[in-house]
Design an enzyme around this catalytic site. Structure first.
Site, PDB file in Angstrom:
ATOM      1  N   LYS A   1      54.005  50.137  41.632  1.00  0.00           N
ATOM      2  CA  LYS A   1      53.897  48.820  42.243  1.00  0.00           C
ATOM      3  C   LYS A   1      55.031  47.963  41.672  1.00  0.00           C
ATOM      4  O   LYS A   1      55.067  47.688  40.479  1.00  0.00           O
ATOM      5  CB  LYS A   1      52.544  48.180  41.930  1.00  0.00           C
ATOM      6  CG  LYS A   1      52.408  46.773  42.495  1.00  0.00           C
ATOM      7  CD  LYS A   1      51.121  46.102  42.008  1.00  0.00           C
ATOM      8  CE  LYS A   1      51.075  44.658  42.465  1.00  0.00           C
ATOM      9  NZ  LYS A   1      49.939  43.912  41.850  1.00  0.00           N
TER      10      LYS A   1
ATOM     11  N   GLY B   1      46.088  35.216  40.018  1.00  0.00           N
ATOM     12  CA  GLY B   1      45.047  34.729  39.128  1.00  0.00           C
ATOM     13  C   GLY B   1      44.413  33.405  39.495  1.00  0.00           C
ATOM     14  O   GLY B   1      43.569  32.896  38.748  1.00  0.00           O
TER      15      GLY B   1
ATOM     16  N   ALA C   1      46.619  39.483  45.191  1.00  0.00           N
ATOM     17  CA  ALA C   1      46.703  38.248  44.404  1.00  0.00           C
ATOM     18  C   ALA C   1      46.082  37.064  45.125  1.00  0.00           C
ATOM     19  O   ALA C   1      46.304  36.847  46.311  1.00  0.00           O
ATOM     20  CB  ALA C   1      48.137  37.910  44.020  1.00  0.00           C
ATOM     21  N   GLY C   2      45.280  36.325  44.372  1.00  0.00           N
ATOM     22  CA  GLY C   2      44.724  35.072  44.856  1.00  0.00           C
ATOM     23  C   GLY C   2      43.349  35.160  45.456  1.00  0.00           C
ATOM     24  O   GLY C   2      42.665  34.144  45.606  1.00  0.00           O
TER      25      GLY C   2
ATOM     26  N   THR D   1      41.483  39.678  39.087  1.00  0.00           N
ATOM     27  CA  THR D   1      40.951  38.511  38.395  1.00  0.00           C
ATOM     28  C   THR D   1      39.559  38.121  38.866  1.00  0.00           C
ATOM     29  O   THR D   1      38.686  37.794  38.057  1.00  0.00           O
ATOM     30  CB  THR D   1      41.904  37.313  38.560  1.00  0.00           C
ATOM     31  OG1 THR D   1      43.187  37.646  38.029  1.00  0.00           O
ATOM     32  CG2 THR D   1      41.369  36.079  37.840  1.00  0.00           C
TER      33      THR D   1
END
Length: 263
Positions: free
Chosen positions: A102, A163, A189-190, A212
């Site tokens: 990645k 995060g 992400a997010g 996260t």
């Protein structure tokens, strides 16, 4: 017992996966929680930052907690240029992590936003060297198209900054990428809630990577299971075909012919 995923294989790099939920290895209270997270999520692909791995350690090594049948996805966390990302990817392969990688090229320490140009450069180099490259990018359709042309096995646009748990703040651009790019689109992400992951899948995303939101939950294992269910439901809903949104009411039952009208 693994979650009852909608049976619809995700294919990346020539390998088919039953699960469309990718997970990470960071931020958990303890690394020994990872096997439970894997079991609850049903995930078959897991990311790990190479800088967290001490291959000489006999204890306290995150790799000890990852089953051998998982597809390992080392990331180039910490790289600020294409050259640094390429060096980390080569090191990962040399240390036995395989040829999946990645790509993360992040020169911005405040907002942790990826550099599209450097990401494309790193992808071009590594694809030629036989890597299966999954690049992490801003939700930029132009960069996504360049990465597809460079041979990326998938593209991983962010839903919101890393995060933040803010959800699909880049929704419109994500939809363009989903509609225009032929390689798998993994929203990365997010994402902060299972409902947001379900939303991404209903949009037509091929998979989601969640770290996260699971790791910071009061019960990470239960949350991993919730995300698995949400992603499966979202994928099934996309296959079923969502009904069109309307700006006016449309009764599901006829408004004429009531019994009291018949005299």
């Amino acid at each position: 017992m693994k979650p009852n995923h909608f049976k619809d294989a995700l294919t990346i790099g020539g390998r088919a996966f039953d699960s469309r939920l990718l997970i990470g290895t960071g931020k958990y209270p303890a690394d020994d929680m990872i096997p439970k997270i894997i079991a609850a999520s049903g995930s078959q692909i897991i990311t790990v930052a190479l800088r967290r791995v001490d291959f000489t350690a006999t204890t306290d090594n995150v790799m000890r907690h990852i089953p051998a049948d998982m597809q390992l996805l080392p990331n180039t966390s910490g790289a600020r240029t294409a050259e640094e990302a390429v060096r980390i990817a080569r090191l990962a392969r040399a240390t036995g992590c395989g040829n999946w990688v990645k790509i993360e090229v992040i020169p911005d320490n405040r907002h942790l936003l990826p550099d599209g140009h450097e990401t494309v450069r790193a992808t071009e180099i590594l694809v030629k060297e036989g890597f299966v490259v999954l690049p992490y990018i801003n939700a930029d359709p132009i960069v996504a198209r360049q990465l597809e042309a460079a041979g990326a096995a998938a593209v991983m646009p962010l839903g919101a900054p890393i995060g933040t748990n803010r959800g699909l703040t880049t929704r419109e651009m994500l939809q363009i990428i989903i509609d225009e790019i032929d390689v798998p689109v993994v929203v990365d992400a997010g994402i902060g809630k299972p409902s947001q992951a379900c939303d991404a899948m209903e949009m037509g995303a091929d998979a989601c990577l969640v770290n996260t939101a699971i790791a910071s939950a009061a019960d990470p294992v239960a949350m991993a299971g919730a995300f698995a269910t949400a992603i499966s439901a979202g994928r099934q809903a996309w296959h079923a075909g969502l009904g069109a949104m309307r700006t006016y009411a449309d009764a599901s039952s006829p408004l004429t012919g009531f019994l009291y009208e018949q005299e």
